[in-house]
Design an enzyme around this catalytic site. Structure first.
Site, mmCIF file in Angstrom:
data_model
loop_
_atom_site.group_PDB
_atom_site.id
_atom_site.type_symbol
_atom_site.label_atom_id
_atom_site.label_comp_id
_atom_site.label_asym_id
_atom_site.label_seq_id
_atom_site.Cartn_x
_atom_site.Cartn_y
_atom_site.Cartn_z
ATOM 1 N N SER A 139 0.914 -1.337 0.092
ATOM 2 C CA SER A 139 0.059 -0.179 0.112
ATOM 3 C C SER A 139 0.943 1.152 -0.039
ATOM 4 O O SER A 139 1.904 1.280 0.470
ATOM 5 C CB SER A 139 -1.057 0.096 1.367
ATOM 6 O OG SER A 139 -1.578 1.348 1.310
ATOM 7 N N TYR A 152 -1.661 -1.256 10.586
ATOM 8 C CA TYR A 152 -1.997 -1.599 9.084
ATOM 9 C C TYR A 152 -0.677 -0.903 8.334
ATOM 10 O O TYR A 152 -0.261 -1.727 7.409
ATOM 11 C CB TYR A 152 -3.299 -0.629 8.612
ATOM 12 C CG TYR A 152 -3.571 -0.866 7.054
ATOM 13 C CD1 TYR A 152 -4.032 -2.241 6.497
ATOM 14 C CD2 TYR A 152 -3.166 0.250 6.207
ATOM 15 C CE1 TYR A 152 -4.341 -2.482 5.180
ATOM 16 C CE2 TYR A 152 -3.563 -0.244 4.998
ATOM 17 C CZ TYR A 152 -4.096 -1.468 4.456
ATOM 18 O OH TYR A 152 -4.319 -1.646 2.944
#
Length: 266
Positions: A139, A152
């Protein structure tokens, strides 16, 4: 003749399902891994009918040790598998301080532990076969850790570092690695996390199809790191040059002068 077999995790929806369609279109046979049997069967039937490839659903909960071993066994037993695409993962539903510890632990398990286990297994098998590729979905938040849920972000930074390090190790063995760093991508992950997608500016939200097409173009170009929305590749190259320039200064015999007690010299 096909392009070999691709094993895709998280394949029943979102980015994983798009990868399945795009790779089937390219002529890859597929092994689709996910928990939802009905969705996997439906996708498999459609892709095999549309593209004339063999599509095998493999039902597995990757957080189950037994199911994870079944997937690794498939990698080990099927010598036609030449591509692993790690799409399985979960996102947060808010900042770390407001998150359930069990949910954070499950995120680390799936985003880090499972991906690492599959990547390491595939790397060893592909290196022995001297061919293959591994695509890991990371990401863009790995590069901007202050902006998102800390757990995350850390999981995606792990994916990026693992991919870069393993790319260097596998290159002599003819095995390709790629980390894909998408920004906001229109998938079901927002619904599952209870996030209202309308609060995200439309100019920041990419369709999953466009994201995967860009990622595969990057893979074709031999990129180790692909950021689908990055127009100026020089920005990434500059980032990498700066990182490499730090190398000679990261492990030395003495501490830097700025950290020594006042008045001490060497």
């Amino acid at each position: 003749m096909t392009q070999g077999t691709a094993l895709i995790t998280g394949a029943s929806s979102g980015i994983g399902a798009v990868y399945a369609e795009r790779l089937a279109r390219r002529g890859h046979d597929l092994i689709l891994v996910a928990r939802d049997l009905d969705r996997l069967k439906s996708l498999a039937n459609r892709l095999s009918g549309d593209h004339g490839v063999v599509v095998t659903p493999l039902i597995a909960d990757l957080t189950s040790a037994a199911d994870l071993e079944r997937v690794v066994a498939k990698l080990r037993e099927d010598a036609e598998i030449s591509l692993l695409v790690n799409c399985a993962g979960i996102g947060p539903n808010g900042p770390l301080l407001g998150s359930d510890p069990n949910g954070l632990g499950k995120m680390v398990q799936l985003n880090v532990d499972v991906l690492h286990y599959l990547t390491a297994a595939a790397a060893k098998l592909f290196a022995a076969r001297r061919r293959g590729g591994i695509i890991n979905i990371a990401s863009a938040v790995a590069l901007i850790p202050e902006r998102f849920n800390a757990t995350y972000v850390a999981t995606k930074a792990f994916v990026l570092a693992l991919t870069q390090a393993l790319s260097a190790e596998l290159e002599p063995h003819g095995v390709r690695m790629q980390a894909v760093l998408p920004g906001f991508t229109r998938t079901e992950i927002f619904d599952r996390a209870g996030i209202d997608i309308s609060v995200i500016p439309t100019e920041m939200m990419m369709d999953a199809g466009e994201m995967v097409d860009a990622a595969l173009a990057g893979f074709d170009r031999g990129e180790v790191v692909t950021i689908p929305s990055l127009a100026d590749s020089e920005l990434w190259e500059q980032h990498e040059r700066t990182r490499r320039d730090l190398g000679p200064h990261l492990s030395l015999k003495h501490a830097a002068a700025r950290y020594r007690p006042r008045g001490e010299t060497r």
